[in-house]
Design a protein around this motif. Sequence first.
Motif, PDB file in Angstrom:
ATOM      1  N   VAL A   1      -8.576  15.106   3.179  1.00 43.53           N
ATOM      2  CA  VAL A   1      -7.775  15.848   2.200  1.00 43.53           C
ATOM      3  C   VAL A   1      -6.385  15.253   2.108  1.00 43.53           C
ATOM      4  O   VAL A   1      -5.816  15.114   1.006  1.00 43.53           O
ATOM      5  N   GLU A   2      -5.806  14.885   3.241  1.00 43.23           N
ATOM      6  CA  GLU A   2      -4.482  14.275   3.231  1.00 43.23           C
ATOM      7  C   GLU A   2      -4.499  12.954   2.476  1.00 43.23           C
ATOM      8  O   GLU A   2      -3.576  12.644   1.706  1.00 43.23           O
ATOM      9  N   LEU A   3      -5.547  12.171   2.676  1.00 42.69           N
ATOM     10  CA  LEU A   3      -5.666  10.905   1.946  1.00 42.69           C
ATOM     11  C   LEU A   3      -5.728  11.145   0.444  1.00 42.69           C
ATOM     12  O   LEU A   3      -5.090  10.436  -0.340  1.00 42.69           O
ATOM     13  N   MET A   4      -6.493  12.158   0.041  1.00 48.39           N
ATOM     14  CA  MET A   4      -6.713  12.382  -1.384  1.00 48.39           C
ATOM     15  C   MET A   4      -5.566  13.127  -2.052  1.00 48.39           C
ATOM     16  O   MET A   4      -5.244  12.865  -3.211  1.00 48.39           O
ATOM     17  N   ALA A   5      -4.952  14.076  -1.328  1.00 48.83           N
ATOM     18  CA  ALA A   5      -4.010  14.990  -1.982  1.00 48.83           C
ATOM     19  C   ALA A   5      -2.585  14.919  -1.466  1.00 48.83           C
ATOM     20  O   ALA A   5      -1.716  15.581  -2.027  1.00 48.83           O
ATOM     21  N   GLY A   6      -2.323  14.169  -0.406  1.00 48.48           N
ATOM     22  CA  GLY A   6      -0.966  14.074   0.106  1.00 48.48           C
ATOM     23  C   GLY A   6      -0.753  14.867   1.370  1.00 48.48           C
ATOM     24  O   GLY A   6      -1.543  15.744   1.730  1.00 48.48           O
ATOM     25  N   GLU A   7       0.353  14.567   2.058  1.00 51.79           N
ATOM     26  CA  GLU A   7       0.625  15.200   3.344  1.00 51.79           C
ATOM     27  C   GLU A   7       0.990  16.673   3.194  1.00 51.79           C
ATOM     28  O   GLU A   7       0.557  17.521   3.975  1.00 51.79           O
ATOM     29  N   VAL A   8       1.773  17.007   2.192  1.00 43.05           N
ATOM     30  CA  VAL A   8       2.233  18.388   2.002  1.00 43.05           C
ATOM     31  C   VAL A   8       1.183  19.154   1.210  1.00 43.05           C
ATOM     32  O   VAL A   8       0.774  18.716   0.130  1.00 43.05           O
ATOM     33  N   PRO A   9       0.715  20.297   1.723  1.00 39.38           N
ATOM     34  CA  PRO A   9      -0.275  21.084   0.978  1.00 39.38           C
ATOM     35  C   PRO A   9       0.234  21.446  -0.408  1.00 39.38           C
ATOM     36  O   PRO A   9       1.403  21.803  -0.593  1.00 39.38           O
ATOM     37  N   GLY A  10      -0.649  21.361  -1.382  1.00 40.50           N
ATOM     38  CA  GLY A  10      -0.285  21.671  -2.754  1.00 40.50           C
ATOM     39  C   GLY A  10      -0.614  23.110  -3.110  1.00 40.50           C
ATOM     40  O   GLY A  10      -0.614  23.998  -2.258  1.00 40.50           O
TER      41      GLY A  10
ATOM     42  N   MET B   1       0.830  -1.206   0.000  1.00 39.68           N
ATOM     43  CA  MET B   1       0.000   0.000   0.000  1.00 39.68           C
ATOM     44  C   MET B   1       0.867   1.260   0.000  1.00 39.68           C
ATOM     45  O   MET B   1       0.592   2.228  -0.706  1.00 39.68           O
ATOM     46  N   VAL B   2       1.909   1.247   0.828  1.00 39.58           N
ATOM     47  CA  VAL B   2       2.829   2.384   0.872  1.00 39.58           C
ATOM     48  C   VAL B   2       3.473   2.589  -0.491  1.00 39.58           C
ATOM     49  O   VAL B   2       3.651   3.723  -0.955  1.00 39.58           O
ATOM     50  N   LEU B   3       3.815   1.472  -1.167  1.00 42.02           N
ATOM     51  CA  LEU B   3       4.424   1.569  -2.488  1.00 42.02           C
ATOM     52  C   LEU B   3       3.457   2.193  -3.487  1.00 42.02           C
ATOM     53  O   LEU B   3       3.844   3.045  -4.299  1.00 42.02           O
ATOM     54  N   LEU B   4       2.192   1.779  -3.425  1.00 39.13           N
ATOM     55  CA  LEU B   4       1.188   2.352  -4.316  1.00 39.13           C
ATOM     56  C   LEU B   4       1.052   3.853  -4.089  1.00 39.13           C
ATOM     57  O   LEU B   4       0.899   4.621  -5.036  1.00 39.13           O
ATOM     58  N   ARG B   5       1.127   4.247  -2.824  1.00 41.39           N
ATOM     59  CA  ARG B   5       1.032   5.678  -2.526  1.00 41.39           C
ATOM     60  C   ARG B   5       2.260   6.417  -3.040  1.00 41.39           C
ATOM     61  O   ARG B   5       2.151   7.526  -3.580  1.00 41.39           O
ATOM     62  N   THR B   6       3.407   5.806  -2.890  1.00 42.80           N
ATOM     63  CA  THR B   6       4.652   6.456  -3.298  1.00 42.80           C
ATOM     64  C   THR B   6       4.685   6.710  -4.801  1.00 42.80           C
ATOM     65  O   THR B   6       5.164   7.755  -5.260  1.00 42.80           O
ATOM     66  N   VAL B   7       4.159   5.758  -5.578  1.00 41.42           N
ATOM     67  CA  VAL B   7       4.198   5.914  -7.040  1.00 41.42           C
ATOM     68  C   VAL B   7       2.968   6.653  -7.566  1.00 41.42           C
ATOM     69  O   VAL B   7       2.791   6.799  -8.771  1.00 41.42           O
ATOM     70  N   GLY B   8       2.105   7.104  -6.669  1.00 47.20           N
ATOM     71  CA  GLY B   8       0.974   7.933  -7.080  1.00 47.20           C
ATOM     72  C   GLY B   8      -0.242   7.184  -7.556  1.00 47.20           C
ATOM     73  O   GLY B   8      -1.120   7.774  -8.213  1.00 47.20           O
ATOM     74  N   LEU B   9      -0.358   5.892  -7.229  1.00 46.22           N
ATOM     75  CA  LEU B   9      -1.518   5.115  -7.660  1.00 46.22           C
ATOM     76  C   LEU B   9      -2.631   5.063  -6.612  1.00 46.22           C
ATOM     77  O   LEU B   9      -3.730   4.599  -6.905  1.00 46.22           O
ATOM     78  N   LEU B  10      -2.344   5.521  -5.410  1.00 47.12           N
ATOM     79  CA  LEU B  10      -3.335   5.466  -4.341  1.00 47.12           C
ATOM     80  C   LEU B  10      -3.624   6.887  -3.867  1.00 47.12           C
ATOM     81  O   LEU B  10      -3.106   7.343  -2.855  1.00 47.12           O
ATOM     82  N   GLU B  11      -4.439   7.572  -4.623  1.00 51.73           N
ATOM     83  CA  GLU B  11      -4.776   8.953  -4.309  1.00 51.73           C
ATOM     84  C   GLU B  11      -6.265   9.173  -4.571  1.00 51.73           C
ATOM     85  O   GLU B  11      -6.969   8.288  -5.055  1.00 51.73           O
ATOM     86  N   GLY B  12      -6.734  10.367  -4.254  1.00 51.28           N
ATOM     87  CA  GLY B  12      -8.111  10.730  -4.547  1.00 51.28           C
ATOM     88  C   GLY B  12      -9.118   9.849  -3.842  1.00 51.28           C
ATOM     89  O   GLY B  12      -8.896   9.362  -2.728  1.00 51.28           O
ATOM     90  N   TYR B  13     -10.243   9.634  -4.505  1.00 53.49           N
ATOM     91  CA  TYR B  13     -11.318   8.844  -3.911  1.00 53.49           C
ATOM     92  C   TYR B  13     -10.917   7.390  -3.701  1.00 53.49           C
ATOM     93  O   TYR B  13     -11.459   6.715  -2.821  1.00 53.49           O
ATOM     94  N   LEU B  14      -9.977   6.892  -4.491  1.00 53.59           N
ATOM     95  CA  LEU B  14      -9.525   5.507  -4.315  1.00 53.59           C
ATOM     96  C   LEU B  14      -8.923   5.315  -2.936  1.00 53.59           C
ATOM     97  O   LEU B  14      -9.179   4.310  -2.259  1.00 53.59           O
ATOM     98  N   ALA B  15      -8.112   6.277  -2.488  1.00 55.44           N
ATOM     99  CA  ALA B  15      -7.491   6.176  -1.163  1.00 55.44           C
ATOM    100  C   ALA B  15      -8.544   6.203  -0.064  1.00 55.44           C
ATOM    101  O   ALA B  15      -8.465   5.454   0.915  1.00 55.44           O
ATOM    102  N   VAL B  16      -9.548   7.070  -0.213  1.00 60.95           N
ATOM    103  CA  VAL B  16     -10.629   7.116   0.774  1.00 60.95           C
ATOM    104  C   VAL B  16     -11.401   5.800   0.774  1.00 60.95           C
ATOM    105  O   VAL B  16     -11.761   5.268   1.826  1.00 60.95           O
ATOM    106  N   GLY B  17     -11.641   5.257  -0.413  1.00 60.41           N
ATOM    107  CA  GLY B  17     -12.352   3.988  -0.511  1.00 60.41           C
ATOM    108  C   GLY B  17     -11.604   2.854   0.153  1.00 60.41           C
ATOM    109  O   GLY B  17     -12.219   1.999   0.820  1.00 60.41           O
ATOM    110  N   VAL B  18     -10.290   2.823   0.004  1.00 63.16           N
ATOM    111  CA  VAL B  18      -9.484   1.777   0.650  1.00 63.16           C
ATOM    112  C   VAL B  18      -9.617   1.872   2.166  1.00 63.16           C
ATOM    113  O   VAL B  18      -9.761   0.856   2.862  1.00 63.16           O
ATOM    114  N   LEU B  19      -9.590   3.089   2.702  1.00 60.25           N
ATOM    115  CA  LEU B  19      -9.742   3.264   4.148  1.00 60.25           C
ATOM    116  C   LEU B  19     -11.100   2.762   4.628  1.00 60.25           C
ATOM    117  O   LEU B  19     -11.187   2.009   5.604  1.00 60.25           O
ATOM    118  N   ILE B  20     -12.165   3.157   3.943  1.00 58.13           N
ATOM    119  CA  ILE B  20     -13.515   2.768   4.368  1.00 58.13           C
ATOM    120  C   ILE B  20     -13.694   1.261   4.272  1.00 58.13           C
ATOM    121  O   ILE B  20     -14.217   0.623   5.203  1.00 58.13           O
TER     122      ILE B  20
END
Length: 632
Positions: free
Chosen positions: A179-188, A1-20
């Motif tokens: 927002v952090e789940l969808m857009a990342g830890e560092v504000p854009g 999961m961490v790898l998916l996040r690192t390469v940008g595949l786990l973002e947006g609504y998908l990341a929220v869906g994984v949590l739920i």
Amino acid sequence: MVLLRTVGLLEGYLAVGVLIVSLLLLPTSTVLSRRILLSLSILVGSSPLLWLVSVPTAGLGRSVVGTALVVGGLAAWVAADPPARVRRIVPTLRVVDVVPLIAAAGAIFLAAPWLRVSGPSSALSLLQGGWDNSAHYSMVHMIRQLGRTYDGATPPPGAESLKFADYPQGMHAFVATLVELMAGEVPGSTGSEIVAFDRALGIVVVVAVVLSAAAVCSLPRLRRSPSVALVTTAVVVTVLALGPGAALVSAGFFNFYLALALCTAAVVVATTMPRIVMPLHLGALLATLVGVTYGWAVLLALALPAALVVLVPLRRSRLRASRRQWVVSAVMVAVALAAAGRAASVLSTLDATDVLVIDGGISPVSLSFVTVATALAVVGCLLWAWLPGSARWWARREGWLVSVPLSGAAVAIAVALLQLSAADHLSYYFWKFAYGLLVVSVMVASVAFAHVVASTYQVRTDGSGAPAASRRRRTVLGVVLAGAVTQSFGLTPVGTTLGGEIDTAPGIQVRADLERSAAGDQPALEALVAAAESSQSREGRQIALLPLGAERVHPMSAAQWSLALTGRWTVEANAAVSPLGSLDGTHRSTAAVISAVLAADPTTEIVTDPGTLAGYLESQPGGDFASRIRTW
């Protein structure tokens, strides 16, 4: 999961869906509706605790780390005994469990303008209906910048005081998590942050509706009567999402809206706990109280009596538990009390009698409706307690649940008397609490009368189940009644106003208004975003002044939005923009206000359009402050 996040595949609504989904796979209950109730109560209610301090997360964000821990822990638990534990992560499904899913679909439809927003100006456009939205965005944005909530935090020596440090930030912590789940830890960028914020608000609406629906459908008696559960859920969700509750979303009271859903969850969790020392259920109940305290503390007048019902009847058998359960429960109670104490310390800087009498923008709710709902809740609880049972009605929690509407009515009357003694009208806090009393009373009344109906008209069977024809009749009747309930505040199909002769449900009207708002031209809002983006790399206070004649955005609101978008909204900055309230749309008054604002603080810059700058230079020969006025 961490790898998916690192390469940008786990973002947006998908990341929220994984949590739920990961939370719903936890074997917290054998039935789906109760899993939703417990998981969402804990997730939403305990969100403020996740942001109390800054923690290192290697750039992933605490929400991603938390999700990874849940997924990894669940996978390790299943791997220890796959055949048995795979069956445990799959909940038992009944027809009644479809109802929260239907409620979720309806909530997604109503929240669609928030969920599918794509541009920053459209995102800002949706937020213009509620003046408080700039404050809510500011708190979420600052939480993301600081990596923790800043309510009650002591500012560094010599630094300006952050605005809203006296505001408990419960909903804001939850939104920051999303927002952090969808857009990342560092504000854009400014645009990406405001878009993610709007989408998170849409999720808040869906979560609130689903939480209330799951609460109803998790009641054991109603699980055996899906038709009754469908109608009961329709009543609660209609009031919350289609009826009066829609005004709360329109006005930007998302923290209040989410706190109301937690109140409804507290009612059900407390009334369905067979024992008091049940760590999981007690944790969910305490989380609802923490969430309400950090969301809108006055609603504790409704949530706390509901939670205390868990103590009834206070028998030794209901206190039986293992030593481990006692220790875990004691720790959770201590954490909840500490969290409540922290919220109380934040609020202690305010004078309750002064705050409760302030005016504010809110549409009054029908007091007749509130009175009837409260009376029905009282009557329903008493009838529910008088149903055949093992104890007298005064020794049953169903009877003690009457304390919820009675406590709410007492607080409403007290606030009304306080306000009428200070002025000749009822104002903001009374009307807001009246909305809360209405929604929670409807929940209590609906659940109580549903139990009365389900018990009184329970079909006698011969052990093989009710006849198929009888089940079909009850199903058809339930669907028809539920459909009729959803039309009680106006027709819900889109475009059914028929020239104004037939009302449209408020929730549908709010959705249509938001759609029109997002689709229209927003030159003023585009200018506001441009001003904020051009200010990010500059030092000092940046105040946006929109072009003369800019529609839809009040000059004061625009200035506050510029402070919120740039993360520089302090008490001192808020005072500095106060002269903007005197603008009358002329170059002369604009020049005077600019001079007043810039003269008050040498670090302040005005960000405006070239036309306003030219007008200032023309009105002020020599342009004393021209060097501190810039354009985007």
